[in-house]
Design an enzyme around this catalytic site. Structure first.
Site, PDB file in Angstrom:
ATOM      1  N   CYS A   1       0.838  -1.209   0.000  1.00  0.00           N
ATOM      2  CA  CYS A   1       0.000   0.000   0.000  1.00  0.00           C
ATOM      3  C   CYS A   1       0.871   1.257   0.000  1.00  0.00           C
ATOM      4  CB  CYS A   1      -0.931  -0.013   1.205  1.00  0.00           C
ATOM      5  SG  CYS A   1      -1.977   1.444   1.313  1.00  0.00           S
TER       6      CYS A   1
ATOM      7  N   CYS B   1      -0.514   4.126   2.086  1.00  0.00           N
ATOM      8  CA  CYS B   1      -0.343   3.980   3.539  1.00  0.00           C
ATOM      9  C   CYS B   1       1.101   4.250   3.947  1.00  0.00           C
ATOM     10  CB  CYS B   1      -0.702   2.566   3.986  1.00  0.00           C
ATOM     11  SG  CYS B   1      -2.166   1.878   3.224  1.00  0.00           S
ATOM     12  N   ASP B   2       2.060   3.770   3.177  1.00  0.00           N
ATOM     13  CA  ASP B   2       3.458   3.752   3.629  1.00  0.00           C
ATOM     14  C   ASP B   2       4.414   4.657   2.854  1.00  0.00           C
ATOM     15  OD1 ASP B   2       2.719   1.820   5.509  1.00  0.00           O
ATOM     16  OD2 ASP B   2       2.993   0.202   4.063  1.00  0.00           O
TER      17      ASP B   2
END
Ligand code: NAP
Length: 323
Positions: free
Chosen positions: A150, A153-154
Site C-alpha cells: 500500500c 499507507c506507507d
C-alpha cells in the site's frame, strides 16, 4: 433473544436472532456499498456485513482519475467516504465481522459471521480481492519493515529514499507515480519488456525523471537486516542476478479474490473469480456477486459500483418473482 454485533465504529446494532433479511450484502467496498444503496432505496430489508472498514481496497488508492464526474480526480479515501455517507443516510443495518460461510437453502440463505447466523432471502457477495504476494524469501520477514502492499499507507516513510515497485499493471505504475512524491528514486521491476498498464499512465511513468525500469526481470529475494536494504533481481535474458539497493519494496502484482465463504457453492473461473451472468447471478439461486470478486474483464471502481447496482436490482427481482 438478541445478538449484539461486534463492537466497531460508533455503531452498536442489535439484531433479533430470528430476523430474516431480504438481502445480505457481504463486503462494504464500492460494489457492496452501491448494492446497499440500491437495496435500501428499493426498501429491501438489508444487512451489510463488513470485516474492517467501509470503502474497501479503493480507499488505499491515492487518486482515482477515471471515475466519471470527477474531472480533477478524487482520492480513494474521499470516494469511499462519500459512498459511506450516502449509504448511512439510509440508516443501514451493519454487522462488523468476517463472513466465514454462506449456505444456500431452498427458501433462504444463511451467512455465518463470527459464529453467528444471519438469514436472507438473497445474498450479494462483494468481498473483493486481496493483494497477491510474490512468495519469495524475505517477503514475509520484512512485511511492515520495508515490504508494503500500500503506497498510500506507507509512501511517506520514504522521503528522498530509494524504493522498488514490483509489477507492470495499472496498480504498479500508478502507485510508482504516487511514490515519486516522496522517494528520490523509484525502480519498477517488471517481468516483461512491456507494461500491462494503460498507455496514458505507462507513458507518464516512462518519461518520469525519478522512475527507472528493470525490464525482463523477476524479484528473487528481499534482503536486509533490521529493515529492507536490497532486492535480488534476476535478468531473464542474461540469466544474471543483481542486487538492487533499496529502502522499500512495494508489491503490485495483481489480486486474489476473497471467495472462502462461498467456495464449493458457486462456480468459479480458472483463477478463482466468481462466474456470474450479466445480472450478477451466480450459479447458486439467490446468490449474486459484484465487484472485483467476480470474473470480468475490467476491474475498476466504476465497474464495481455498476455491478453493485445491478446485483441489488437482481436481488429485488428474485424476491418479487420468487426465483
Ligand atoms: P494486473 O493488471 O493483473 O497486473 C499485474 C502485474 O503484475 C502484471 O504486469 C503482471 O505481469 C505482474 N505479475 C503478476 N504476477 C507476478 C509475479 N508473480 N511476479 C512478478 N510480476 C507479476 O493487476 P493490477 O495492476 O493490480 O490491476 C488489477 C485490476 O485493476 C486491473 O484490471 C487493472 O486495470 C485495474 N486497475 C485499474 C486502475 C485504474 O484504471 N485507475 C488502477 C489500478 C488497477 P504481466 O504483465 O507479465 O502479466
Amino acid at each position: 433473544m438478541v445478538i449484539k454485533t461486534q463492537p466497531k465504529p460508533q455503531q452498536a446494532i442489535i439484531i433479533e436472532e430470528d430476523q430474516s433479511f431480504d438481502v445480505i450484502i457481504v463486503g462494504g467496498g464500492p460494489a457492496g456499498l452501491t448494492a446497499a444503496l440500491y437495496a435500501l432505496r428499493s426498501k429491501l430489508n438489508t444487512l451489510l456485513v463488513e470485516k474492517m472498514i467501509l470503502g474497501g481496497l479503493a480507499t488505499t488508492t491515492y487518486k482515482i482519475d477515471n471515475y466519471p464526474g470527477f474531472p480533477d480526480g478524487i482520492t480513494g479515501q474521499e470516494l469511499g467516504q462519500r459512498l459511506e455517507n450516502q449509504v448511512k443516510k439510509l440508516s443501514p443495518t451493519i454487522v462488523w465481522g468476517k463472513a466465514v460461510q454462506v449456505k444456500n437453502g431452498k427458501r433462504s440463505r444463511e451467512v455465518i459471521v463470527d459464529g453467528k447466523s444471519y438469514f436472507g432471502k438473497t445474498v450479494v457477495i462483494a468481498t473483493g480481492s486481496d493483494p497477491a504476494k510474490l512468495g519469495i524469501p524475505g517477503e514475509e520477514t520484512f512485511t511492515g519493515r520495508g515490504v508494503s502492499y500500500c503506497a498510500v499507507c506507507d509512501g511517506a516513510f520514504y522521503q528522498d529514499k530509494s524504493v522498488v515497485v514490483v509489477g507492470g499493471g495499472n496498480s504498479a505504475v500508478e502507485e510508482a507515480l504516487f511514490l515519486t512524491r516522496y522517494a528520490g528514486k523509484v525502480s519498477i521491476i517488471h517481468r516483461r519488456d512491456k507494461l500491462r498498464a494503460d498507455r496514458i499512465v505507462a507513458e507518464k511513468a516512462q518519461s518520469h525523471p525519478k522512475i527507472y525500469f528493470h525490464w525482463n526481470s523477476t524479484a528473487e529475494e528481499i534482503i536486509g537486516d533490521k529493515n529492507v536494504n536490497g532486492i535480488v533481481v534476476r535478468d531473464l535474458l542474461s540469466k544474471k542476478k543483481l542486487t538492487v539497493p533499496t529502502d522499500g519494496v512495494f508489491v503490485y502484482i495483481g489480486y486474489h479474490p476473497n471467495i472462502e465463504a462461498v467456495k464449493g457453492m458457486v462456480k468459479l473461473d480458472e483463477r478463482g473469480f466468481i462466474i456470474t451472468d450479466e445480472n450478477m447471478k451466480t450459479s447458486a439461486p439467490g446468490i449474486f456477486a459484484a465487484g472485483d470478486v467476480r470474473a470480468k474483464s475490467l476491474r475498476q471502481v466504476v465497474t464495481a459500483t455498476a455491478d453493485g447496482a445491478i446485483a441489488a436490482n437482481s436481488a429485488r427481482e428474485f424476491i418479487e418473482k420468487g426465483k
